[in-house]
Design a protein around this motif. Structure first.
Motif, short mmCIF file in Angstrom:
data_model
loop_
_atom_site.label_atom_id
_atom_site.label_comp_id
_atom_site.label_asym_id
_atom_site.label_seq_id
_atom_site.Cartn_x
_atom_site.Cartn_y
_atom_site.Cartn_z
N ILE A 1 0.85 -1.20 0.00
CA ILE A 1 0.00 0.00 0.00
C ILE A 1 0.88 1.24 0.00
CG2 ILE A 1 -2.01 -1.09 1.08
CD1 ILE A 1 -1.21 0.15 3.74
N ASP A 2 0.27 2.35 -0.37
CA ASP A 2 1.02 3.61 -0.40
C ASP A 2 0.92 4.33 0.95
OD1 ASP A 2 -1.54 4.72 -0.39
OD2 ASP A 2 -1.33 5.70 -2.33
N LEU A 3 1.64 5.41 1.06
CA LEU A 3 1.71 6.16 2.32
C LEU A 3 0.33 6.68 2.73
CD1 LEU A 3 3.45 7.38 4.59
CD2 LEU A 3 3.76 9.39 3.13
N ASN A 4 -0.44 7.18 1.78
CA ASN A 4 -1.75 7.73 2.11
C ASN A 4 -2.65 6.68 2.76
OD1 ASN A 4 -3.59 10.02 1.98
ND2 ASN A 4 -4.77 8.72 0.57
N ARG A 5 -2.74 5.51 2.17
CA ARG A 5 -3.57 4.44 2.73
C ARG A 5 -3.03 3.99 4.08
NH1 ARG A 5 -7.69 0.66 0.93
NH2 ARG A 5 -7.79 1.87 -0.97
N LEU A 6 -1.72 3.94 4.22
CA LEU A 6 -1.11 3.53 5.48
C LEU A 6 -1.43 4.52 6.60
CD1 LEU A 6 0.57 1.36 6.83
CD2 LEU A 6 2.62 2.53 6.00
N VAL A 7 -1.39 5.80 6.31
CA VAL A 7 -1.74 6.83 7.31
C VAL A 7 -3.20 6.69 7.71
CG1 VAL A 7 -2.04 9.32 7.67
CG2 VAL A 7 0.07 8.46 6.65
N ILE A 8 -4.08 6.48 6.73
CA ILE A 8 -5.51 6.32 7.03
C ILE A 8 -5.74 5.05 7.85
CG2 ILE A 8 -7.79 5.87 6.02
CD1 ILE A 8 -6.91 7.74 3.68
N TYR A 9 -5.13 3.95 7.45
CA TYR A 9 -5.27 2.71 8.22
C TYR A 9 -4.76 2.89 9.65
CZ TYR A 9 -6.52 -0.41 4.28
OH TYR A 9 -7.15 -1.06 3.24
N ASP A 10 -3.64 3.58 9.81
CA ASP A 10 -3.10 3.82 11.15
C ASP A 10 -4.11 4.59 12.00
OD1 ASP A 10 -0.84 3.86 13.14
OD2 ASP A 10 -1.06 6.02 12.83
N TYR A 11 -4.71 5.61 11.41
CA TYR A 11 -5.72 6.39 12.13
C TYR A 11 -6.90 5.49 12.52
CZ TYR A 11 -9.33 9.62 13.43
OH TYR A 11 -10.32 10.24 14.15
N LEU A 12 -7.39 4.70 11.58
CA LEU A 12 -8.56 3.86 11.84
C LEU A 12 -8.24 2.75 12.84
CD1 LEU A 12 -9.92 3.65 8.19
CD2 LEU A 12 -10.88 4.99 10.08
N VAL A 13 -7.02 2.26 12.82
CA VAL A 13 -6.62 1.23 13.79
C VAL A 13 -6.62 1.80 15.20
CG1 VAL A 13 -4.64 -0.13 14.59
CG2 VAL A 13 -5.34 -0.25 12.21
N THR A 14 -6.08 2.99 15.37
CA THR A 14 -5.97 3.57 16.71
C THR A 14 -7.27 4.21 17.19
OG1 THR A 14 -5.01 5.59 15.78
CG2 THR A 14 -3.48 3.91 16.60
N HIS A 15 -8.15 4.59 16.27
CA HIS A 15 -9.41 5.23 16.64
C HIS A 15 -10.59 4.48 16.01
CE1 HIS A 15 -7.19 8.52 18.41
NE2 HIS A 15 -6.51 8.66 17.28
N SER A 16 -10.66 3.20 16.28
CA SER A 16 -11.65 2.32 15.65
C SER A 16 -13.09 2.72 15.95
CB SER A 16 -11.43 0.88 16.08
OG SER A 16 -10.13 0.47 15.75
N SER A 17 -13.33 3.32 17.09
CA SER A 17 -14.72 3.69 17.41
C SER A 17 -15.23 4.81 16.51
CB SER A 17 -14.86 4.10 18.88
OG SER A 17 -14.13 5.28 19.14
N ASP A 18 -14.34 5.46 15.76
CA ASP A 18 -14.78 6.49 14.82
C ASP A 18 -15.54 5.90 13.64
OD1 ASP A 18 -13.76 8.50 16.38
OD2 ASP A 18 -12.09 8.99 15.07
N PHE A 19 -15.29 4.65 13.31
CA PHE A 19 -16.05 4.02 12.22
C PHE A 19 -16.90 2.85 12.72
CE2 PHE A 19 -12.27 1.37 12.14
CZ PHE A 19 -12.77 0.10 11.88
N ASN A 20 -16.70 2.42 13.96
CA ASN A 20 -17.48 1.34 14.53
C ASN A 20 -17.82 1.73 15.97
OD1 ASN A 20 -18.53 -1.00 15.60
ND2 ASN A 20 -16.99 -2.34 14.70
N GLU A 21 -18.96 2.37 16.13
CA GLU A 21 -19.34 2.92 17.44
C GLU A 21 -19.49 1.86 18.52
OE1 GLU A 21 -22.66 5.57 17.13
OE2 GLU A 21 -21.77 6.62 15.42
N GLY A 22 -19.64 0.61 18.13
CA GLY A 22 -19.84 -0.46 19.10
C GLY A 22 -18.56 -0.96 19.76
N MET A 23 -17.43 -0.41 19.39
CA MET A 23 -16.19 -0.91 19.97
C MET A 23 -15.36 0.21 20.57
SD MET A 23 -13.79 -1.85 16.70
CE MET A 23 -12.66 -2.71 17.75
N ASN A 24 -14.48 -0.18 21.48
CA ASN A 24 -13.54 0.78 22.06
C ASN A 24 -12.36 0.94 21.12
OD1 ASN A 24 -15.01 1.14 24.46
ND2 ASN A 24 -14.11 -0.70 25.33
N SER A 25 -11.81 2.13 21.12
CA SER A 25 -10.62 2.39 20.31
C SER A 25 -9.38 1.95 21.05
CB SER A 25 -10.51 3.89 20.00
OG SER A 25 -11.51 4.27 19.10
#
Length: 169
Positions: free
Chosen positions: A37-61
């Motif tokens: 993957i490229d840098l852009n996708r990696l940065v987005i994935y990193d954000y989503l991994v550390t702040h998972s509740s931002d896209f899945n309200e049912g879980m803790n980040s």
């Protein structure tokens, strides 16, 4: 007062450093099972991994919520690049130069190295990385960027109302 002979004046920060973010990138890349993957996708994935509740309200980040955390998507880009460079310098990941850009990929050493990480944080990071990849791997770059663009105003905004109550504005 006695001086601690083991203390030095060097920078001892551990949070949001190239090594921390580089290790997270390495774990994310390893969970991609050989895909690059490229840098852009990696940065987005990193954000989503550390702040998972931002896209899945049912879980803790993995990380606690912070105000205006969506700014991490911009700020962490440089540190992510430094972290990738650090992991590359230790031969823990591969860089692919293609006509479409620069892509990053885990290699055999990545999984050997990650196999030694057994802290609760590292194990959760692996679990959350798998979850994010399963959810977003079929998004095109354009679809992933649109997902971020639509949702970014909400990420970290729960603190806006709190500041109104406290009178911080």
């Amino acid at each position: 007062m006695m001086k601690n002979k083991f203390y030095s004046k060097r920078n001892i920060n551990v949070f949001n450093t190239p090594i921390e973010i580089g290790l997270r990138a390495l774990i994310i890349l390893n969970e991609l099972s050989g895909e690059s993957i490229d840098l852009n996708r990696l940065v987005i994935y990193d954000y989503l991994v550390t702040h998972s509740s931002d896209f899945n309200e049912g879980m803790n980040s993995l990380h606690p919520p912070s105000p205006h955390r969506s700014g991490e998507l911009i700020i962490k880009r440089k540190i992510m690049q430094e972290g990738i460079n650090l992991m590359y310098s230790k031969e823990l990941l591969d860089i692919e130069y293609t006509k479409d850009g620069i892509y990053y990929k885990a290699n055999q050493l990545s999984s050997f190295f990650i196999g030694y990480l057994d802290s609760t944080y590292a194990l959760n990071l692996m679990k959350f990385s798998k979850m994010v990849i399963q959810r977003f791997k079929y998004y095109s770059d354009k679809e992933l960027s649109l997902f971020v663009k639509v949702n970014i105003p909400k990420w970290g905004s729960e603190f806006t109302k709190e500041s109104l109550v406290r009178g911080d504005i």
